[in-house]
Structure formats: C-alpha cells, structure tokens
Write an enzyme that holds these catalytic residues in place. Sequence first.
Site, PDB file in Angstrom:
ATOM      1  N   LEU A  97       0.811  -1.227   0.000  1.00  0.00           N
ATOM      2  CA  LEU A  97       0.000   0.000   0.000  1.00  0.00           C
ATOM      3  C   LEU A  97       0.840   1.272   0.000  1.00  0.00           C
ATOM      4  O   LEU A  97       0.319   2.357  -0.226  1.00  0.00           O
ATOM      5  CB  LEU A  97      -0.902   0.036   1.240  1.00  0.00           C
ATOM      6  CG  LEU A  97      -2.065  -0.914   1.316  1.00  0.00           C
ATOM      7  CD1 LEU A  97      -2.811  -0.719   2.627  1.00  0.00           C
ATOM      8  CD2 LEU A  97      -2.992  -0.704   0.141  1.00  0.00           C
ATOM      9  N   ARG A  98       2.127   1.152   0.267  1.00  0.00           N
ATOM     10  CA  ARG A  98       2.959   2.342   0.458  1.00  0.00           C
ATOM     11  C   ARG A  98       2.920   3.290  -0.735  1.00  0.00           C
ATOM     12  O   ARG A  98       2.754   4.498  -0.574  1.00  0.00           O
ATOM     13  CB  ARG A  98       4.402   1.965   0.774  1.00  0.00           C
ATOM     14  CG  ARG A  98       5.208   3.184   1.230  1.00  0.00           C
ATOM     15  CD  ARG A  98       6.596   2.785   1.702  1.00  0.00           C
ATOM     16  NE  ARG A  98       7.222   3.892   2.372  1.00  0.00           N
ATOM     17  CZ  ARG A  98       7.759   4.946   1.762  1.00  0.00           C
ATOM     18  NH1 ARG A  98       7.717   5.034   0.442  1.00  0.00           N
ATOM     19  NH2 ARG A  98       8.318   5.919   2.455  1.00  0.00           N
ATOM     20  N   LYS A  99       3.068   2.765  -1.930  1.00  0.00           N
ATOM     21  CA  LYS A  99       3.068   3.636  -3.119  1.00  0.00           C
ATOM     22  C   LYS A  99       1.745   4.388  -3.237  1.00  0.00           C
ATOM     23  O   LYS A  99       1.723   5.596  -3.499  1.00  0.00           O
ATOM     24  CB  LYS A  99       3.339   2.828  -4.387  1.00  0.00           C
ATOM     25  CG  LYS A  99       3.447   3.691  -5.640  1.00  0.00           C
ATOM     26  CD  LYS A  99       3.811   2.851  -6.855  1.00  0.00           C
ATOM     27  CE  LYS A  99       4.118   3.680  -8.058  1.00  0.00           C
ATOM     28  NZ  LYS A  99       2.994   4.363  -8.642  1.00  0.00           N
ATOM     29  N   VAL A 102       1.707   7.089  -0.376  1.00  0.00           N
ATOM     30  CA  VAL A 102       2.735   8.120  -0.373  1.00  0.00           C
ATOM     31  C   VAL A 102       2.858   8.847  -1.707  1.00  0.00           C
ATOM     32  O   VAL A 102       3.052  10.053  -1.730  1.00  0.00           O
ATOM     33  CB  VAL A 102       4.101   7.510   0.041  1.00  0.00           C
ATOM     34  CG1 VAL A 102       5.220   8.522  -0.042  1.00  0.00           C
ATOM     35  CG2 VAL A 102       4.011   6.941   1.447  1.00  0.00           C
TER      36      VAL A 102
END
Length: 140
Positions: A97-99, A102
């Site tokens: 989920l980071r992309k 962020v």
Amino acid sequence: MYYVNREQIAQRLRSVPDVAGALRTLAFEWNGTLLQGLAQERALHLAIEIVTDVGSCLIDGFIMRDASSYEDIVEITGGEGVFPEALKETLLALVRLRKALVQDYYDWPRAELHPLTAQISEGLPAFKEAVESYLERELA
C-alpha cells in the site's frame, strides 16, 4: 557477534499500541468522513513505516541479505523466522500500500474503509510480540 540496535527497534515498536488502537477504532466506528479517511491513511502509513523500519534494523543488525524493496524486507525477515508465516501475507499486503499512500495519495478512496485496516489492527501487535520474542531468542 551482531550489533542490533535494540533501542531503535524498541522505540519504533512503542508506537504499535497507538497505531493499532487507531486502526481498530476506525474499523469499528467507520462512517466514511474525510477526517476518518485521512486518519486511516496516516495510520496505515505509520504501520508500514514501523514494519519496514524494524525490518531494516533487523536485516542490518543480524547481517541478513540486503533488501531491494519494501516487500523484500518482509520476505527476508519472514524467511529468517522473525514472525510467523501466517502473518507474512498480511504484512506484504500492507507494504504494497505504500506507493498508493505516499505517491498516489490523490487517488486514495478516502470514503472507503480499507480491508487491511481491521487486519492490521490485530497484525501489528502480533508483529511487535514476534519481533520482541525473536530478539530475546537470538540475543540471549
């Protein structure tokens, strides 16, 4: 002999109860407000950072193979027995989920409860306990 920065790891793990509690509250009281959506984003992001920061510290301290991505951090630490295999898929889904959180935050569906919110509220404390047990076992 390994040099594991236990204080740096402990400092990050001390955030787990607050982040897990926020995610649990959001999951149970979700009504899709903008404020809840933003809180969910931040709590998920913090959960990712805790997992990857702690994982990086463990990889460096125990001289595990170098990680090439956030997913790799989870793969390596999971492969070394830091946490149970059953937790690995949840943690992988989390770091993926980071992309979206962020870089593609403008497309994040803030009015929706993400399915990982409830899962991570339970998985994050399990991760914390597993890391603490691993450190005790390996550094005793």
